[in-house]
Write a protein that holds these residues in place. Sequence first.
Motif, short mmCIF file in Angstrom:
data_model
loop_
_atom_site.label_atom_id
_atom_site.label_comp_id
_atom_site.label_asym_id
_atom_site.label_seq_id
_atom_site.Cartn_x
_atom_site.Cartn_y
_atom_site.Cartn_z
N ASP A 88 -1.14 -13.38 4.00
CA ASP A 88 -0.48 -14.09 5.09
C ASP A 88 0.88 -14.65 4.70
O ASP A 88 1.75 -14.82 5.56
N THR A 89 1.06 -14.95 3.42
CA THR A 89 2.31 -15.58 2.98
C THR A 89 3.21 -14.64 2.19
O THR A 89 4.28 -15.07 1.73
N ALA A 90 2.82 -13.38 2.03
CA ALA A 90 3.61 -12.44 1.23
C ALA A 90 4.70 -11.79 2.07
O ALA A 90 4.60 -11.66 3.30
N ASP A 91 5.75 -11.38 1.39
CA ASP A 91 6.78 -10.55 2.02
C ASP A 91 6.48 -9.07 1.84
O ASP A 91 6.77 -8.26 2.72
N VAL A 92 5.93 -8.72 0.67
CA VAL A 92 5.69 -7.32 0.32
C VAL A 92 4.31 -7.21 -0.31
O VAL A 92 3.91 -8.07 -1.11
N LEU A 93 3.59 -6.15 0.02
CA LEU A 93 2.36 -5.80 -0.66
C LEU A 93 2.50 -4.37 -1.13
O LEU A 93 2.78 -3.46 -0.33
N VAL A 94 2.34 -4.15 -2.44
CA VAL A 94 2.39 -2.80 -3.02
C VAL A 94 1.01 -2.48 -3.54
O VAL A 94 0.43 -3.28 -4.30
N GLN A 95 0.44 -1.34 -3.16
CA GLN A 95 -0.89 -0.98 -3.64
C GLN A 95 -0.99 0.51 -3.92
O GLN A 95 -0.42 1.33 -3.22
N ASN A 96 -1.72 0.83 -5.01
CA ASN A 96 -1.95 2.24 -5.35
C ASN A 96 -3.42 2.45 -5.74
O ASN A 96 -3.72 3.28 -6.60
N PRO A 109 -3.35 -1.11 5.96
CA PRO A 109 -2.04 -1.47 6.51
C PRO A 109 -2.10 -2.05 7.91
O PRO A 109 -1.38 -3.01 8.23
N GLU A 110 -2.96 -1.51 8.78
CA GLU A 110 -3.02 -2.02 10.14
C GLU A 110 -3.54 -3.46 10.16
O GLU A 110 -2.97 -4.33 10.83
N GLU A 111 -4.62 -3.70 9.38
CA GLU A 111 -5.18 -5.05 9.36
C GLU A 111 -4.21 -6.04 8.74
O GLU A 111 -4.06 -7.17 9.24
N ALA A 112 -3.57 -5.65 7.65
CA ALA A 112 -2.64 -6.56 6.98
C ALA A 112 -1.45 -6.91 7.87
O ALA A 112 -1.00 -8.06 7.92
N LEU A 113 -0.92 -5.91 8.59
CA LEU A 113 0.22 -6.17 9.46
C LEU A 113 -0.17 -6.98 10.69
O LEU A 113 0.67 -7.70 11.25
N ARG A 114 -1.43 -6.88 11.13
CA ARG A 114 -1.87 -7.77 12.21
C ARG A 114 -1.89 -9.22 11.75
O ARG A 114 -1.52 -10.13 12.49
N ARG A 115 -2.31 -9.42 10.50
CA ARG A 115 -2.33 -10.77 9.94
C ARG A 115 -0.92 -11.30 9.74
O ARG A 115 -0.64 -12.48 9.97
N TYR A 121 4.26 -3.34 3.77
CA TYR A 121 3.04 -2.83 3.12
C TYR A 121 3.36 -1.45 2.56
O TYR A 121 3.53 -0.50 3.30
N CYS A 122 3.46 -1.38 1.25
CA CYS A 122 3.85 -0.11 0.60
C CYS A 122 2.62 0.51 -0.05
O CYS A 122 2.06 -0.03 -1.00
N GLU A 123 2.25 1.68 0.45
CA GLU A 123 1.06 2.37 -0.01
C GLU A 123 1.46 3.58 -0.85
O GLU A 123 2.27 4.41 -0.43
N MET A 124 0.90 3.66 -2.06
CA MET A 124 1.22 4.73 -2.99
C MET A 124 -0.01 5.59 -3.19
O MET A 124 -1.09 5.08 -3.53
N THR A 125 0.13 6.91 -2.96
CA THR A 125 -1.00 7.82 -3.07
C THR A 125 -0.62 9.01 -3.95
O THR A 125 0.53 9.17 -4.34
N GLY A 126 -1.61 9.86 -4.22
CA GLY A 126 -1.35 11.06 -5.00
C GLY A 126 -0.82 12.19 -4.15
O GLY A 126 0.26 12.73 -4.40
#
Length: 378
Positions: A88-96, A109-115, A121-126
Amino acid sequence: MTGSLGGIRVLDVTTSVAGPFAALILGDLGADVLKVERRGSGDDTRRWGPPFWAGESPHFTALNRNKRSVALNLKDPADAETFGKLVDTADVLVQNLRPGALARNGFGPEEALRRNPRLIYCEMTGYGSGGPLADLPAYDPLMQAFSGLMAITGEDGGPPARIPVSILDQGTGMWAAIAVLDALRERDRTGSGTHLEVSLLGTALMWQPAQLGNYFANGTVPGRLGSGTIGIYPYAAFPTADGWVVISAGNQSLWLALCELLARPDLVTDPRFAENPDRVAHRDELFAELSKSLAERGTAAWVEALQAVGVPCAPIQTLDQVVAHEQVRGMGAIGAVAHPRIPDFRTVRLPLRNGGEYPALRRPAPLLDEHAPEWLDE
């Protein structure tokens, strides 16, 4: 250099290399980075070794400076509630994490952006999103294999070879940081956050634009060229009397200067080597001729002679030679930061300077859960 991201709060929900490297870049640029690790075990790289440096993994210490650490178990309701407050208080979330892992805990990402509609929200995948392999986990060597990089690395006729650094992991981390900076700039304009996606496969393809362009042009699949490259020759490593030197004679004037230095006018008049396309077509024969001449002197002598006539070159050095070289010391590329457990701690700085200054090395990599009290109080 304090960095332009002062006041930006980043949740680093990552492990291994790609995600931590992205968050390291943001932290070096001034962001306040909180590394959210698994309770009990933490980031996988904490156990990568030997060697260990005063009990700590050099992998972890290299990738996690300028961060604080808290440990949470998102399957625990209390920890999940705490993590939600952090989101709720973050500017950026990076997750892999593995595809879908955060979403299964209610923080996709959808749930986090609703909050937090301002969250980036930066999502890193293979393998990226979409396609039949999107849900598979991926690591740097797997993606070097899948993307074609291993098929062009190593000597002709030799076995597949991995580029022996995590080039796709760290490259993906760079793209993630670039995407976050772009999204922050866009948020300044719109007030809204967004969902970013970067992938190891996308990075691997982007590292090969010339190879793909050549394939698109004539349908020929690139092979292994050892230290060389496509389309230019001589542009490779050659043996000397006591080592190796890389020569990059990338145009006709440099080629002529090289031949003059080697006292080989016969190479200039040989139709096999007349122009760059001829030299590329006959690279094996030219390698043999140049190696024969270069074997007459040692690497240091050749580097001095080649530089004197303006032919780009470099000796092949080992890491101990690199670190000790006056150029690396003169650049200030290796920095020190006060470390409570490693008195001689050193690390590689980000390769950028602003106003003559490198980004500040504010704190070493944290112990697991070291900063839970202070961050949660904040």
